[in-house]
Write a protein that holds these residues in place. Structure first.
Motif, PDB file in Angstrom:
ATOM      1  N   GLN A 137       0.846  -1.188   0.000  1.00 24.01           N
ATOM      2  CA  GLN A 137       0.000   0.000   0.000  1.00 24.01           C
ATOM      3  C   GLN A 137       0.887   1.245   0.000  1.00 24.01           C
ATOM      4  OE1 GLN A 137      -2.673  -0.232   3.315  1.00 24.01           O
ATOM      5  NE2 GLN A 137      -3.790  -2.015   2.503  1.00 24.01           N
ATOM      6  N   VAL A 138       0.720   2.056  -1.012  1.00 22.46           N
ATOM      7  CA  VAL A 138       1.511   3.282  -1.136  1.00 22.46           C
ATOM      8  C   VAL A 138       0.842   4.374  -0.311  1.00 22.46           C
ATOM      9  CG1 VAL A 138       2.467   4.979  -2.727  1.00 22.46           C
ATOM     10  CG2 VAL A 138       2.221   2.584  -3.436  1.00 22.46           C
ATOM     11  N   PRO A 139       1.580   5.043   0.578  1.00 23.57           N
ATOM     12  CA  PRO A 139       0.968   6.120   1.382  1.00 23.57           C
ATOM     13  C   PRO A 139       0.538   7.292   0.512  1.00 23.57           C
ATOM     14  CG  PRO A 139       3.359   6.062   1.686  1.00 23.57           C
ATOM     15  CD  PRO A 139       3.001   4.836   0.905  1.00 23.57           C
ATOM     16  N   GLU A 140      -0.447   8.023   1.004  1.00 17.64           N
ATOM     17  CA  GLU A 140      -0.973   9.145   0.236  1.00 17.64           C
ATOM     18  C   GLU A 140       0.047  10.270   0.101  1.00 17.64           C
ATOM     19  OE1 GLU A 140      -4.588  10.341   2.059  1.00 17.64           O
ATOM     20  OE2 GLU A 140      -5.646   8.454   1.605  1.00 17.64           O
ATOM     21  N   LYS A 141       0.830  10.511   1.125  1.00 18.54           N
ATOM     22  CA  LYS A 141       1.850  11.553   1.059  1.00 18.54           C
ATOM     23  C   LYS A 141       3.189  10.980   1.508  1.00 18.54           C
ATOM     24  CE  LYS A 141       0.943  13.375   5.702  1.00 18.54           C
ATOM     25  NZ  LYS A 141       0.658  14.600   6.493  1.00 18.54           N
ATOM     26  N   ASP A 142       4.246  11.589   1.005  1.00 15.94           N
ATOM     27  CA  ASP A 142       5.588  11.109   1.320  1.00 15.94           C
ATOM     28  C   ASP A 142       5.916  11.349   2.787  1.00 15.94           C
ATOM     29  OD1 ASP A 142       5.854  10.427  -1.329  1.00 15.94           O
ATOM     30  OD2 ASP A 142       6.782  12.340  -1.888  1.00 15.94           O
TER      31      ASP A 142
END
Length: 213
Positions: free
Chosen positions: A79-84
């Protein structure tokens, strides 16, 4: 239409920072996404730059992260986070580097163990199939005449001296070979044994997976 491709208004600035605060200040500017850095030392070799060691460490950590990501993609959904994430502090980089190197070593060791287990399983599967086919072969050939096993094999024995009690006996060798090498192997046996060879082979119906490839 030319105005569509016109960039935003920019200004050239020069900022002087203390060495201790340079990392945090550059990190803050980078997270804003509104700054473009200009290289004033383009003619300097990359190995002669001041922060070359830090850049190498970051590249090494990036390589480890790519390796871990590739390994996890085969097992779990990432799952890629919404913000870095925020830029870690210099002291946190040391802990992060140690943790990633430990994870990389453990994963490489687990991959090697898994590959060794798969290779051992492959060899045992081949051996099991070999024993079964050898047994079937001898059970099928039990109806051969007695003269088949007492056939004169002097053509095979003329190059070396064999005791008299061993003449007239046939031995056998069984093994596993790749399918694409079967034709050349058969021709080799025929030439080496001068035609005095009885060859029988059976293809494996079980699909085997090479642990390396």
């Amino acid at each position: 239409m030319a105005s569509v491709f016109r960039s935003e208004e920019m200004c050239l600035s020069q900022v002087f920072l203390q060495v201790e605060a340079a990392y945090c200040c550059v990190a803050e500017l980078g997270e804003l996404g509104l700054v473009q850095f200009k290289d004033l030392n383009a003619n300097v070799n990359s190995f002669q730059r001041k922060f070359v060691n830090e850049v190498r460490r970051c590249e090494s950590l990036e390589r480890i992260l790519r390796f871990l990501e590739d390994e996890m993609q085969n097992e779990i959904l990432i799952q890629v986070p919404e913000k870095d994430a925020e830029t870690p502090l210099p002291r946190e980089m040391i802990t992060l580097e140690t943790t990633l190197e430990k994870l990389e070593g453990e994963l490489q060791e687990a991959n090697q163990s898994h590959q060794a287990l798969k290779k051992s399983f492959l060899e045992l599967t081949e051996l099991k199939y070999l024993l079964k086919k050898t047994q079937d072969f001898f059970e099928t050939e039990t109806n051969l005449g007695e003269d088949f096993f007492v056939e004169d094999t002097s053509g095979l024995l003329e190059l070396r001296t064999i005791p008299a009690f061993m003449t007239g006996k046939l031995g056998f060798t069984a093994g596993v070979i790749n399918r694409e090498r079967m034709a050349s192997f058969e021709r080799l046996l025929w030439r080496v044994c001068r035609g005095n060879v009885y060859l029988k082979f059976s293809e494996m119906d079980t699909l085997l997976e090479d642990p390396v490839t």
